[in-house]
Design an enzyme around this catalytic site. Sequence first.
Site, mmCIF file in Angstrom:
data_model
loop_
_atom_site.group_PDB
_atom_site.id
_atom_site.type_symbol
_atom_site.label_atom_id
_atom_site.label_comp_id
_atom_site.label_asym_id
_atom_site.label_seq_id
_atom_site.Cartn_x
_atom_site.Cartn_y
_atom_site.Cartn_z
ATOM 1 C CB VAL A 155 -0.896 0.046 1.269
ATOM 2 C CG1 VAL A 155 -1.805 1.267 1.233
ATOM 3 C CG2 VAL A 155 -1.712 -1.223 1.413
ATOM 4 C CD GLU A 215 0.101 -3.583 -12.610
ATOM 5 O OE1 GLU A 215 -0.351 -4.677 -12.974
ATOM 6 O OE2 GLU A 215 0.241 -3.247 -11.431
ATOM 7 C CG ASP A 226 -4.606 -1.115 -6.984
ATOM 8 O OD1 ASP A 226 -3.840 -2.084 -6.953
ATOM 9 O OD2 ASP A 226 -4.294 0.022 -6.560
ATOM 10 C CE LYS A 230 -2.437 -0.081 -4.028
ATOM 11 N NZ LYS A 230 -2.242 0.906 -5.114
HETATM 12 N N1 LIG Z 1 4.105 -2.577 -10.493
HETATM 13 C C1 LIG Z 1 4.036 -1.745 -9.434
HETATM 14 O O1 LIG Z 1 4.315 -0.537 -9.504
HETATM 15 C C2 LIG Z 1 3.621 -2.306 -8.091
HETATM 16 C C3 LIG Z 1 3.672 -1.487 -6.947
HETATM 17 C C4 LIG Z 1 3.342 -2.021 -5.699
HETATM 18 C C5 LIG Z 1 2.958 -3.345 -5.612
HETATM 19 N N2 LIG Z 1 2.894 -4.120 -6.752
HETATM 20 C C6 LIG Z 1 2.508 -5.509 -6.601
HETATM 21 O O2 LIG Z 1 3.672 -6.312 -6.770
HETATM 22 C C7 LIG Z 1 3.292 -7.596 -7.305
HETATM 23 C C8 LIG Z 1 4.108 -7.906 -8.557
HETATM 24 O O3 LIG Z 1 3.824 -6.931 -9.529
HETATM 25 P P1 LIG Z 1 4.629 -6.926 -10.926
HETATM 26 O O4 LIG Z 1 4.219 -5.650 -11.586
HETATM 27 O O5 LIG Z 1 6.065 -7.194 -10.684
HETATM 28 O O6 LIG Z 1 3.949 -8.188 -11.652
HETATM 29 P P2 LIG Z 1 4.492 -8.940 -12.980
HETATM 30 O O7 LIG Z 1 5.406 -8.057 -13.737
HETATM 31 O O8 LIG Z 1 3.293 -9.498 -13.653
HETATM 32 O O9 LIG Z 1 5.385 -10.170 -12.424
HETATM 33 C C9 LIG Z 1 4.823 -11.235 -11.713
HETATM 34 C C10 LIG Z 1 5.905 -12.283 -11.472
HETATM 35 O O10 LIG Z 1 5.377 -13.254 -10.579
HETATM 36 C C11 LIG Z 1 5.605 -14.569 -11.110
HETATM 37 N N3 LIG Z 1 4.508 -15.429 -10.622
HETATM 38 C C12 LIG Z 1 3.175 -15.271 -10.739
HETATM 39 N N4 LIG Z 1 2.527 -16.250 -10.096
HETATM 40 C C13 LIG Z 1 3.460 -17.045 -9.552
HETATM 41 C C14 LIG Z 1 3.420 -18.217 -8.763
HETATM 42 N N5 LIG Z 1 2.271 -18.769 -8.377
HETATM 43 N N6 LIG Z 1 4.592 -18.765 -8.382
HETATM 44 C C15 LIG Z 1 5.772 -18.229 -8.745
HETATM 45 N N7 LIG Z 1 5.881 -17.105 -9.494
HETATM 46 C C16 LIG Z 1 4.727 -16.518 -9.887
HETATM 47 C C17 LIG Z 1 5.628 -14.389 -12.591
HETATM 48 O O11 LIG Z 1 6.361 -15.481 -13.119
HETATM 49 P P3 LIG Z 1 6.680 -15.635 -14.703
HETATM 50 O O12 LIG Z 1 7.756 -14.615 -14.946
HETATM 51 O O13 LIG Z 1 7.172 -17.016 -14.823
HETATM 52 O O14 LIG Z 1 5.395 -15.341 -15.399
HETATM 53 C C18 LIG Z 1 6.350 -13.037 -12.716
HETATM 54 O O15 LIG Z 1 7.755 -13.226 -12.655
HETATM 55 C C19 LIG Z 1 1.784 -7.512 -7.550
HETATM 56 O O16 LIG Z 1 1.116 -8.037 -6.433
HETATM 57 C C20 LIG Z 1 1.517 -6.020 -7.639
HETATM 58 O O17 LIG Z 1 0.200 -5.680 -7.262
HETATM 59 C C21 LIG Z 1 3.241 -3.637 -7.978
#
Ligand SMILES: NC(=O)c1ccc[n+]([C@@H]2O[C@H](COP(=O)([O-])OP(=O)(O)OC[C@H]3O[C@@H](n4cnc5c(N)ncnc54)[C@H](OP(=O)(O)O)[C@@H]3O)[C@@H](O)[C@H]2O)c1
Length: 364
Positions: A155, A215, A226, A230
Amino acid sequence: MTTTTKLHPRPGDPARDSGSSPPPRATSRTVRVGLIGLGTIGRAFRDLLAERRDPPPHQGPRLVLDRVLVRDPGRRRGEASALATADPAEFLDGRYDAVVEATGSVASVEPVLRALLARGTPVVTANKALVAERGPALAALAASAGTELRFDASVAPGIPLFSLFERSLRSTRIRRIEAILNGTTNFVLGRLAAAAGGLTLADAITEAQLLGFAEPDPQDDLSGVDSARKLAILATVLGDDPLPLHAIRTSGIGSVVARDCALAAASGCRLKLIARADLDAARPRACVGLEPVPHGHPLASVENEKNGILLTADDGSELFLSGPGAGPRPTAAALLDDVLCAVGAPVRAFPFPSDVPLAVGEIA
Ligand SMILES: NC(=O)c1ccc[n+]([C@@H]2O[C@H](COP(=O)([O-])OP(=O)(O)OC[C@H]3O[C@@H](n4cnc5c(N)ncnc54)[C@H](OP(=O)(O)O)[C@@H]3O)[C@@H](O)[C@H]2O)c1
């Protein structure tokens, strides 16, 4: 839902102190970290660890990535390939001082997190869907195993909210939360207002994506889900009982047009996606939706992809916090800080020489 365990038990809480052993302390200068997820956030966290290979003592111990769990075994991952596995059992074979979770998945990742917490390994997550849906149960499991689930990155990652609540405001009862918790929609609404009719919602979303604020699939942002996740986390931590996601009346910005922003401006307001929870009521009331916010209100000044949180205490006093709402770098930094807390790294000491008294009236 009645769960007696706080999402984030504080020192002194029975839920935390009922554990079988105290939280681990980082006794050596190297902390072994497991990472789950190597997407935008996982990669930013990996890069941050690579940058601080030899941190000065006040920045805490060195963190070393030990193993990485991903979903797709076939994806090319450059240098990280040597550490990556898509097999949860192989990942669980590792021994970690802490594990960082950054996937966005819930059901598929929960068994791995449960196994880690049950054996006393602290888990640090950026995954708001996971914390909103499973947070109280995972925190209870962590407390019973004498470890922690930490989630400051989930958050408003640029504002260390839960670290603040953990140590401060402990004699303050918060009765209302009003907040802007989604940077993407705040950016989009700001662009529509500034363009004075010259921009559609789709144009503004594309602009946010090009700048990295949205995204590729921004549906959860636009629908308000979202923000609701939070808000559920914040209200559960600050209130007396968990606030389940389904209890939050949620609407998004899907139908907004530039004219709506212009009409709000004509009446001295900014149109904002506001998340609010009234924690004072016997049953907390909570909602997410578009609201005109008058100029002069602290939330009207929250610009671009920033987040803002206005807390009102029982005595009417207000606390306003604002900072970066999203983005890989602030999120990775929040994960790092939570790992350092989870492994008991020494806190930063103020550089006051101990033999010089700071007496009132000394400064001319
Ligand atoms: N983006 C932001 O600015 C931001 C800010 C705060 C919080 N978040 C949170 O941070 C988290 C990640 O966001 P992101 O933007 O990095 O997502 P992303 O780019 O879609 O990456 C997700 C990663 O998780 C892996 N994954 C998904 N399910 C899995 C499982 N069951 N076991 C193992 N690996 C798994 C995927 O593997 P593969 O590579 O093999 O597909 C990928 O590497 C989310 O919860 C998001 O809400 C994001």
